[in-house]
Design a protein around this motif. Sequence first.
Motif, PDB file in Angstrom:
ATOM      1  N   ALA A 150       0.837  -1.210   0.000  1.00 56.80           N
ATOM      2  CA  ALA A 150       0.000   0.000   0.000  1.00 56.80           C
ATOM      3  C   ALA A 150       0.867   1.254   0.000  1.00 56.80           C
ATOM      4  CB  ALA A 150      -0.926  -0.005   1.206  1.00 56.80           C
ATOM      5  N   ALA A 151       1.945   1.240   0.790  1.00 55.08           N
ATOM      6  CA  ALA A 151       2.841   2.395   0.832  1.00 55.08           C
ATOM      7  C   ALA A 151       3.519   2.608  -0.514  1.00 55.08           C
ATOM      8  CB  ALA A 151       3.886   2.206   1.929  1.00 55.08           C
ATOM      9  N   LEU A 152       3.915   1.516  -1.169  1.00 57.78           N
ATOM     10  CA  LEU A 152       4.565   1.631  -2.477  1.00 57.78           C
ATOM     11  C   LEU A 152       3.590   2.146  -3.531  1.00 57.78           C
ATOM     12  CD1 LEU A 152       7.149   1.159  -4.109  1.00 57.78           C
ATOM     13  CD2 LEU A 152       6.367  -1.175  -4.547  1.00 57.78           C
ATOM     14  N   GLN A 153       2.365   1.669  -3.510  1.00 55.02           N
ATOM     15  CA  GLN A 153       1.361   2.157  -4.449  1.00 55.02           C
ATOM     16  C   GLN A 153       1.102   3.645  -4.256  1.00 55.02           C
ATOM     17  OE1 GLN A 153      -1.831  -0.570  -3.553  1.00 55.02           O
ATOM     18  NE2 GLN A 153      -1.309  -1.943  -5.256  1.00 55.02           N
ATOM     19  N   ASP A 154       0.986   4.067  -3.002  1.00 51.15           N
ATOM     20  CA  ASP A 154       0.771   5.483  -2.709  1.00 51.15           C
ATOM     21  C   ASP A 154       1.968   6.311  -3.163  1.00 51.15           C
ATOM     22  OD1 ASP A 154      -0.756   7.658  -1.345  1.00 51.15           O
ATOM     23  OD2 ASP A 154       1.029   7.695  -0.063  1.00 51.15           O
ATOM     24  N   TYR A 155       3.173   5.805  -2.913  1.00 51.84           N
ATOM     25  CA  TYR A 155       4.391   6.505  -3.328  1.00 51.84           C
ATOM     26  C   TYR A 155       4.438   6.649  -4.842  1.00 51.84           C
ATOM     27  CZ  TYR A 155       9.369   7.139  -4.361  1.00 51.84           C
ATOM     28  OH  TYR A 155      10.567   7.591  -4.857  1.00 51.84           O
ATOM     29  N   PHE A 156       4.081   5.604  -5.575  1.00 51.05           N
ATOM     30  CA  PHE A 156       4.093   5.656  -7.034  1.00 51.05           C
ATOM     31  C   PHE A 156       3.010   6.590  -7.571  1.00 51.05           C
ATOM     32  CE2 PHE A 156       6.445   1.530  -8.432  1.00 51.05           C
ATOM     33  CZ  PHE A 156       7.626   2.107  -7.980  1.00 51.05           C
ATOM     34  N   GLU A 157       1.860   6.627  -6.924  1.00 43.09           N
ATOM     35  CA  GLU A 157       0.817   7.560  -7.349  1.00 43.09           C
ATOM     36  C   GLU A 157       1.290   9.002  -7.228  1.00 43.09           C
ATOM     37  OE1 GLU A 157      -2.613   6.658  -5.036  1.00 43.09           O
ATOM     38  OE2 GLU A 157      -3.018   4.744  -6.047  1.00 43.09           O
ATOM     39  N   ARG A 158       1.980   9.307  -6.146  1.00 43.33           N
ATOM     40  CA  ARG A 158       2.510  10.652  -5.960  1.00 43.33           C
ATOM     41  C   ARG A 158       3.588  10.965  -7.001  1.00 43.33           C
ATOM     42  NH1 ARG A 158       1.924  12.990  -0.582  1.00 43.33           N
ATOM     43  NH2 ARG A 158       0.445  11.773   0.650  1.00 43.33           N
ATOM     44  N   LEU A 159       4.460   9.979  -7.255  1.00 45.62           N
ATOM     45  CA  LEU A 159       5.498  10.184  -8.266  1.00 45.62           C
ATOM     46  C   LEU A 159       4.895  10.433  -9.646  1.00 45.62           C
ATOM     47  CD1 LEU A 159       8.450   7.663  -7.664  1.00 45.62           C
ATOM     48  CD2 LEU A 159       8.477  10.152  -7.479  1.00 45.62           C
ATOM     49  N   ILE A 189      14.905   1.131  -0.732  1.00 46.17           N
ATOM     50  CA  ILE A 189      15.638   0.624  -1.899  1.00 46.17           C
ATOM     51  C   ILE A 189      14.933   1.044  -3.187  1.00 46.17           C
ATOM     52  CG2 ILE A 189      16.263  -1.480  -3.150  1.00 46.17           C
ATOM     53  CD1 ILE A 189      16.725  -2.775  -0.383  1.00 46.17           C
ATOM     54  N   VAL A 190      13.617   0.850  -3.229  1.00 44.77           N
ATOM     55  CA  VAL A 190      12.844   1.232  -4.416  1.00 44.77           C
ATOM     56  C   VAL A 190      12.917   2.738  -4.633  1.00 44.77           C
ATOM     57  CG1 VAL A 190      10.553   1.261  -5.470  1.00 44.77           C
ATOM     58  CG2 VAL A 190      11.316  -0.759  -4.218  1.00 44.77           C
ATOM     59  N   GLN A 191      12.861   3.516  -3.548  1.00 41.87           N
ATOM     60  CA  GLN A 191      12.948   4.965  -3.679  1.00 41.87           C
ATOM     61  C   GLN A 191      14.296   5.396  -4.266  1.00 41.87           C
ATOM     62  OE1 GLN A 191      12.027   6.312   0.302  1.00 41.87           O
ATOM     63  NE2 GLN A 191       9.901   6.738  -0.219  1.00 41.87           N
ATOM     64  N   GLU A 192      15.379   4.772  -3.789  1.00 42.10           N
ATOM     65  CA  GLU A 192      16.704   5.101  -4.325  1.00 42.10           C
ATOM     66  C   GLU A 192      16.788   4.761  -5.806  1.00 42.10           C
ATOM     67  OE1 GLU A 192      19.034   6.713  -2.970  1.00 42.10           O
ATOM     68  OE2 GLU A 192      18.804   6.573  -0.813  1.00 42.10           O
ATOM     69  N   LEU A 242      23.592   4.569  -4.202  1.00 40.12           N
ATOM     70  CA  LEU A 242      23.810   3.164  -4.536  1.00 40.12           C
ATOM     71  C   LEU A 242      24.372   2.389  -3.350  1.00 40.12           C
ATOM     72  CD1 LEU A 242      25.251   3.432  -8.168  1.00 40.12           C
ATOM     73  CD2 LEU A 242      22.882   3.141  -7.437  1.00 40.12           C
ATOM     74  N   LYS A 243      25.229   3.038  -2.561  1.00 45.08           N
ATOM     75  CA  LYS A 243      25.782   2.376  -1.379  1.00 45.08           C
ATOM     76  C   LYS A 243      24.690   2.088  -0.350  1.00 45.08           C
ATOM     77  CE  LYS A 243      30.353   4.429  -1.992  1.00 45.08           C
ATOM     78  NZ  LYS A 243      31.389   5.330  -1.434  1.00 45.08           N
ATOM     79  N   ASN A 244      23.725   2.985  -0.237  1.00 43.15           N
ATOM     80  CA  ASN A 244      22.607   2.743   0.677  1.00 43.15           C
ATOM     81  C   ASN A 244      21.798   1.533   0.239  1.00 43.15           C
ATOM     82  OD1 ASN A 244      23.106   4.820   2.467  1.00 43.15           O
ATOM     83  ND2 ASN A 244      21.824   6.299   1.385  1.00 43.15           N
ATOM     84  N   ILE A 245      21.622   1.372  -1.069  1.00 44.43           N
ATOM     85  CA  ILE A 245      20.901   0.203  -1.580  1.00 44.43           C
ATOM     86  C   ILE A 245      21.620  -1.073  -1.168  1.00 44.43           C
ATOM     87  CG2 ILE A 245      20.220  -1.037  -3.669  1.00 44.43           C
ATOM     88  CD1 ILE A 245      19.757   1.662  -5.003  1.00 44.43           C
ATOM     89  N   SER A 246      22.935  -1.111  -1.386  1.00 50.31           N
ATOM     90  CA  SER A 246      23.722  -2.291  -1.035  1.00 50.31           C
ATOM     91  C   SER A 246      23.656  -2.582   0.460  1.00 50.31           C
ATOM     92  CB  SER A 246      25.175  -2.086  -1.471  1.00 50.31           C
ATOM     93  OG  SER A 246      25.965  -3.200  -1.138  1.00 50.31           O
ATOM     94  N   SER A 247      23.744  -1.548   1.283  1.00 55.66           N
ATOM     95  CA  SER A 247      23.707  -1.729   2.740  1.00 55.66           C
ATOM     96  C   SER A 247      22.355  -2.256   3.198  1.00 55.66           C
ATOM     97  CB  SER A 247      24.011  -0.398   3.434  1.00 55.66           C
ATOM     98  OG  SER A 247      25.309   0.062   3.119  1.00 55.66           O
TER      99      SER A 247
END
Length: 273
Positions: A150-159, A189-192, A242-247
């Motif tokens: 639900a959070a990802l769907q809401d985030y994508f709607e805003r984007l 991760i998806v946001q990055e 990218l380093k945050n994604i890996s971490s």
Amino acid sequence: MDAYHDNAEFYFQDLINFWNLEGKSEIASTLWIGTAVMLLFAFGILFLVLFYQNYFIKMKRREAELLLKASLESEKQERVRIAADLHDGVSGDLNAIRNYLSILQRNEQDTEKKALFAEIKSGVEAALENTRQVSYKLMPPLLELAGFTAALQDYFERLTLNSKIQFEVNCTTDAPEIFQQTGYELLRIVQELTTNMIKHGAITHCHVAISSSNEEYRLEITDDGTPFDFKGQLAVATGSGLKNISSRLKVIGARMEQKEAPKGNHFTITLKK
């Protein structure tokens, strides 16, 4: 008598020769046994050194993982705190100012002052909207209330609304709630990735498919933008994205692979059940 003496001398000579042979045999046996013992001792020491070295490396790796996890958890808690302060404090103050300006504008008779109040009110409303956006990015409220999907769907709607780029989510798994424990890190991760797509990828469409198998859950992220090599960029990256994604992948025990795509990029994030 001479014969007896010769026989005795011969007997003693044989006895001496026998003792010499026995002594040499014992010395050779002792040398072989000593060599074997020394070799076993050396191999034992080498084994202990390698064992403790491996143990030390594992402990250091475990310590680094715990520090990373603690660091990201501390970041999460700080984001929650700042988001709450912005929502409850700054947004509340800006709302009060906006309402006060509305009263002043309504009661004012001077046209110039009314126009000035309207302009100030417009600036306050813009600041209020920016504060809401920052608070949302720090910690999306739907993540705690409704879970990752639900959070990802809401985030994508805003984007989609703000960037005019088509973002969509398709969830085929029967248990999206499995992401509640790791939803925060997955969302980051998806946001990055999407931020990188928008800044550097020149995309027009991005799709995330959430599915599951008997052993793992999977996120398939595809876009139609400019292809880029994640591992290659990570090796030379100077920024933190990218380093945050890996971490974050390490912290939740997930694995991300980049697959070949006819156009754009294709990433697969898998998480064991």
